[in-house]
Design an enzyme around this catalytic site. Structure first.
Site, mmCIF file in Angstrom:
data_model
loop_
_atom_site.group_PDB
_atom_site.id
_atom_site.type_symbol
_atom_site.label_atom_id
_atom_site.label_comp_id
_atom_site.label_asym_id
_atom_site.label_seq_id
_atom_site.Cartn_x
_atom_site.Cartn_y
_atom_site.Cartn_z
ATOM 1 N N HIS A 174 5.174 6.266 1.414
ATOM 2 C CA HIS A 174 4.042 5.703 0.793
ATOM 3 C C HIS A 174 3.341 4.757 -0.118
ATOM 4 O O HIS A 174 2.875 6.163 -1.656
ATOM 5 C CB HIS A 174 3.321 6.527 2.012
ATOM 6 C CG HIS A 174 2.206 7.527 1.153
ATOM 7 N ND1 HIS A 174 0.924 7.793 0.988
ATOM 8 C CD2 HIS A 174 2.815 8.520 1.125
ATOM 9 C CE1 HIS A 174 0.834 8.774 0.371
ATOM 10 N NE2 HIS A 174 1.703 9.510 0.448
ATOM 11 N N GLU A 222 0.591 7.135 5.418
ATOM 12 C CA GLU A 222 0.546 8.348 5.885
ATOM 13 C C GLU A 222 -0.750 9.588 5.226
ATOM 14 O O GLU A 222 -0.364 10.844 5.861
ATOM 15 C CB GLU A 222 1.550 8.779 4.328
ATOM 16 C CG GLU A 222 2.370 9.833 4.127
ATOM 17 C CD GLU A 222 1.097 11.727 3.627
ATOM 18 O OE1 GLU A 222 2.637 12.232 4.104
ATOM 19 O OE2 GLU A 222 0.413 10.650 2.912
ATOM 20 N N ASP A 274 7.947 12.398 -1.195
ATOM 21 C CA ASP A 274 6.649 12.783 -1.280
ATOM 22 C C ASP A 274 6.116 13.668 -2.311
ATOM 23 O O ASP A 274 7.184 14.650 -3.306
ATOM 24 C CB ASP A 274 5.877 13.079 0.040
ATOM 25 C CG ASP A 274 4.243 12.206 0.067
ATOM 26 O OD1 ASP A 274 4.303 12.382 -1.547
ATOM 27 O OD2 ASP A 274 3.899 12.191 1.530
ATOM 28 N N HIS A 317 -4.487 14.958 -5.165
ATOM 29 C CA HIS A 317 -5.612 14.305 -4.610
ATOM 30 C C HIS A 317 -6.366 14.727 -5.772
ATOM 31 O O HIS A 317 -7.473 14.697 -5.191
ATOM 32 C CB HIS A 317 -6.220 15.025 -3.076
ATOM 33 C CG HIS A 317 -4.811 14.434 -1.960
ATOM 34 N ND1 HIS A 317 -4.826 14.407 -1.002
ATOM 35 C CD2 HIS A 317 -3.841 13.706 -2.567
ATOM 36 C CE1 HIS A 317 -4.061 13.988 0.094
ATOM 37 N NE2 HIS A 317 -2.730 13.765 -1.091
HETATM 38 ZN ZN LIG Z 1 1.524 11.854 0.002
#
Ligand SMILES: [Zn+2]
Length: 350
Positions: A71, A222, A243, A323
């Site tokens: 993604h 995503e 991913d 993240h």
């Molecule tokens: Zn991801």
């Protein structure tokens, strides 16, 4: 099957990709880049209504197909409110905490396409003024954007054309260190997009025929849970999401191997496919870790939840501080790329 990935080329492509802002919901610019990259290497692509990009590579067997996805959408934010003092409150896009962006530079894109820069800060940042600068909650109330513009109130901000609903992208601060490490925001999942693009280019250059027709989906939703859950041809048996592998205390994954996911927050991935992926690593000298990501789901699990009768799997490079301000090593890219390549040429075994 001696394939030696050129990880420096992959890293440079990751740098190009992370440098293009693409918070979920505003991914057109990066998808145009991907589209153009493929066009230049001679690969045609199509788009679905969601804007995601699809590539179909015909294989020997068309009755059984594979799908691979990565993604391009990333974490980001939207302007939630223009405060009385001209600072901007934000609402987060994707799953992360405010502390992960405190002090980060950002860009605001207005609805008429103008761009303004700013910095994401605690309202109570200055220790010379606020006694609770260290202890106040990092949350939607206290974290705000300081615009790089001479604004004193709501009217000043409105005059710039900035308003509620404008997209905010986070500065990736991408850096390649000694051709070894790459640190940047949004390595999730642009590292994997770069791997798929590099492999598509290689397939095109080699002209090698894949055993099965293989569909590539560069998804763009995503981070909010429904990127890769559509446009899956009915012949599809295996669906592999590329991913990130999640690192931290108790995790098996690291920045130097490919991470093979046995289970995440959505439940176990297909056992047979997982075992095949491990076997491919063993046969091809690929360094890997089998792991569980406790708070995670993927486009592959989204496809299962959407009702597709497929065998699903998840692999990817190990990404530190996911993240947040992320990092990985060329070894992880190398082993992930090698595994995806080996997988493309492997048999479908349920
Ligand atoms: Zn991801």
């Amino acid at each position: 099957m001696a394939f030696e990935p050129n990880t420096l080329e992959t890293m440079r492509l990751i740098k190009d990709l992370t440098s293009i802002p693409s918070p979920t919901g505003n991914t057109e610019q990066v998808l145009a880049f991907v589209e153009n990259y493929l066009k230049e290497v001679g690969i045609a692509s199509t788009r679905n209504n969601k804007g995601a990009l699809l590539v179909r590579i015909p294989g020997k067997d068309d009755t059984k197909q594979r799908m691979l996805t990565a993604h391009v959408d990333t974490l980001g934010a939207m302007i939630k409110e223009v405060k009385a003092d001209g600072r901007l409150a934000i609402n987060l896009i994707g799953g992360y905490r405010f502390n992960a962006i405190e002090g980060e530079y950002c860009t605001i894109e207005t609805s008429d396409g103008k761009r303004y820069t700013g910095t994401i800060l605690m309202h109570q940042t200055s220790v010379h003024v606020y006694q609770d600068a260290g202890t106040a909650a990092r949350d939607a109330k206290n974290i705000e954007i300081r615009l790089d513009a001479k604004v004193f109130n709501r009217e000043d901000v409105a005059k710039l054309g900035i308003g509620v609903g404008d997209f905010v992208s986070l500065d990736p601060r991408v850096e390649i260190i000694n051709e070894e490490f790459i640190k940047s925001r949004h390595l999730d999942d642009k590292a994997s997009v770069a791997i798929l693009l590099t492999l598509l280019k290689k397939l095109q250059q080699d002209g090698a025929e894949l055993p099965y027709t293989t569909n590539f989906l560069i998804s763009n939703n995503e981070e909010i849970g429904y990127g890769g859950n559509s446009n899956i041809p009915p012949e599809t048996i295996e669906y592999l999401a590329i991913d990130m592998g999640a690192l931290g205390d108790g995790q098996a994954s690291d920045e130097y191997t490919v991470s093979i996911c046995a289970k995440d927050g959505s439940g176990p991935y297909h056992y047979g496919l997982r075992k095949n992926l491990v076997q491919l690593c063993e046969e091809n000298g690929i360094d890997y870790k089998v792991d569980i990501y406790p708070f995670y789901s993927s486009d592959a699990s989204a496809a299962i939840k959407a009702g597709f009768d497929i065998v699903h799997g998840l692999i990817g490079p190990g990404i530190d501080a996911s993240h947040a301000y992320e990092r990985t090593h060329r070894d992880s890219l190398y082993h992930t790329e090698k595994l995806v390549y080996a997988y493309l040429f492997s048999e479908i075994v349920k």
